[in-house]
Design an enzyme around this catalytic site. Structure first.
Site, PDB file in Angstrom:
ATOM      1  N   VAL A  93       0.837  -1.199   0.000  1.00  0.00           N
ATOM      2  CA  VAL A  93       0.000   0.000   0.000  1.00  0.00           C
ATOM      3  C   VAL A  93       0.878   1.258   0.000  1.00  0.00           C
ATOM      4  O   VAL A  93       1.378   1.675   1.030  1.00  0.00           O
ATOM      5  CB  VAL A  93      -0.910   0.029   1.244  1.00  0.00           C
ATOM      6  CG1 VAL A  93      -1.831   1.233   1.184  1.00  0.00           C
ATOM      7  CG2 VAL A  93      -1.729  -1.249   1.310  1.00  0.00           C
ATOM      8  N   PRO A  94       1.088   1.828  -1.177  1.00  0.00           N
ATOM      9  CA  PRO A  94       1.910   3.041  -1.298  1.00  0.00           C
ATOM     10  C   PRO A  94       1.190   4.261  -0.763  1.00  0.00           C
ATOM     11  O   PRO A  94       0.873   5.189  -1.492  1.00  0.00           O
ATOM     12  CB  PRO A  94       2.166   3.120  -2.802  1.00  0.00           C
ATOM     13  CG  PRO A  94       0.907   2.556  -3.403  1.00  0.00           C
ATOM     14  CD  PRO A  94       0.499   1.434  -2.454  1.00  0.00           C
ATOM     15  N   CYS A  95       0.945   4.284   0.509  1.00  0.00           N
ATOM     16  CA  CYS A  95       0.170   5.366   1.107  1.00  0.00           C
ATOM     17  C   CYS A  95       0.883   6.711   0.964  1.00  0.00           C
ATOM     18  O   CYS A  95       0.273   7.756   1.124  1.00  0.00           O
ATOM     19  CB  CYS A  95      -0.106   5.059   2.569  1.00  0.00           C
ATOM     20  SG  CYS A  95       1.306   4.462   3.491  1.00  0.00           S
ATOM     21  N   HIS A  96       2.152   6.700   0.646  1.00  0.00           N
ATOM     22  CA  HIS A  96       2.863   7.973   0.477  1.00  0.00           C
ATOM     23  C   HIS A  96       2.432   8.675  -0.801  1.00  0.00           C
ATOM     24  O   HIS A  96       2.705   9.849  -0.996  1.00  0.00           O
ATOM     25  CB  HIS A  96       4.362   7.710   0.462  1.00  0.00           C
ATOM     26  CG  HIS A  96       4.818   6.864  -0.679  1.00  0.00           C
ATOM     27  ND1 HIS A  96       4.687   5.491  -0.689  1.00  0.00           N
ATOM     28  CD2 HIS A  96       5.385   7.201  -1.868  1.00  0.00           C
ATOM     29  CE1 HIS A  96       5.168   5.029  -1.832  1.00  0.00           C
ATOM     30  NE2 HIS A  96       5.597   6.025  -2.573  1.00  0.00           N
ATOM     31  N   ARG A  97       1.720   7.955  -1.646  1.00  0.00           N
ATOM     32  CA  ARG A  97       1.239   8.558  -2.898  1.00  0.00           C
ATOM     33  C   ARG A  97      -0.109   9.228  -2.688  1.00  0.00           C
ATOM     34  O   ARG A  97      -0.710   9.741  -3.615  1.00  0.00           O
ATOM     35  CB  ARG A  97       1.124   7.482  -3.983  1.00  0.00           C
ATOM     36  CG  ARG A  97       2.490   6.954  -4.421  1.00  0.00           C
ATOM     37  CD  ARG A  97       2.343   5.803  -5.419  1.00  0.00           C
ATOM     38  NE  ARG A  97       3.639   5.175  -5.647  1.00  0.00           N
ATOM     39  CZ  ARG A  97       3.789   3.926  -6.100  1.00  0.00           C
ATOM     40  NH1 ARG A  97       2.733   3.201  -6.370  1.00  0.00           N
ATOM     41  NH2 ARG A  97       4.990   3.434  -6.271  1.00  0.00           N
TER      42      ARG A  97
END
Length: 114
Positions: free
Chosen positions: A62-66
DNA sequence: GTAGTGACCACAC
DNA sequence: TGTGTGGCCACTA
């Protein structure tokens, strides 16, 4: 019962949020509201933020930084292990920032189906 | 079972 | 134009 999903029509809100975030390609970013909208729940942007807080992170796929604020601002800083960490990850992926330190949404905003 | 919390967004002044 | 506040909903303790 916990049944989280409640309706039983699919994964719970968090899982769905993660699923949408996973679709964000490298070098692209989406806003919390955008993710919520893609889920069909435009008013649950806050829940998306909470979901990201509970997300397993990159290690969980889960690339939550995006995921950023509607104006391109990044999270307060206590996320991702430290201030600037989110920004660093995005820069590494090719995302550019404005002079205000915000993500250049005009260039990197991700749109579903694109 | 209840109350509080939360990485937001939109509107109003 | 900029700032401030309220509302919304789900999860955790």
């Amino acid at each position: 019962m916990k049944d989280q999903s409640a309706t039983g029509e699919g994964p719970n809100f968090f899982e769905r949020a993660f699923d949408v975030v996973r679709q964000i390609p490298q070098g692209r970013v989406a806003t919390y509201g955008q993710v919520a909208t893609l889920m069909g729940e435009p008013r649950k942007a806050r829940l998306v933020g909470f979901a990201m807080h509970q997300s397993p992170g990159l290690s969980g796929g889960v690339p939550c930084h995006r995921v950023v604020y509607a104006d391109g601002s990044l999270t307060p800083g206590f996320a991702f292990g430290g201030p600037g960490e989110q920004r660093r990850l995005l820069v590494t992926e090719g995302v550019t920032f404005t002079k205000d330190g915000k993500v250049d949404l005009e260039k990197h905003r991700w749109e579903a189906g694109v």
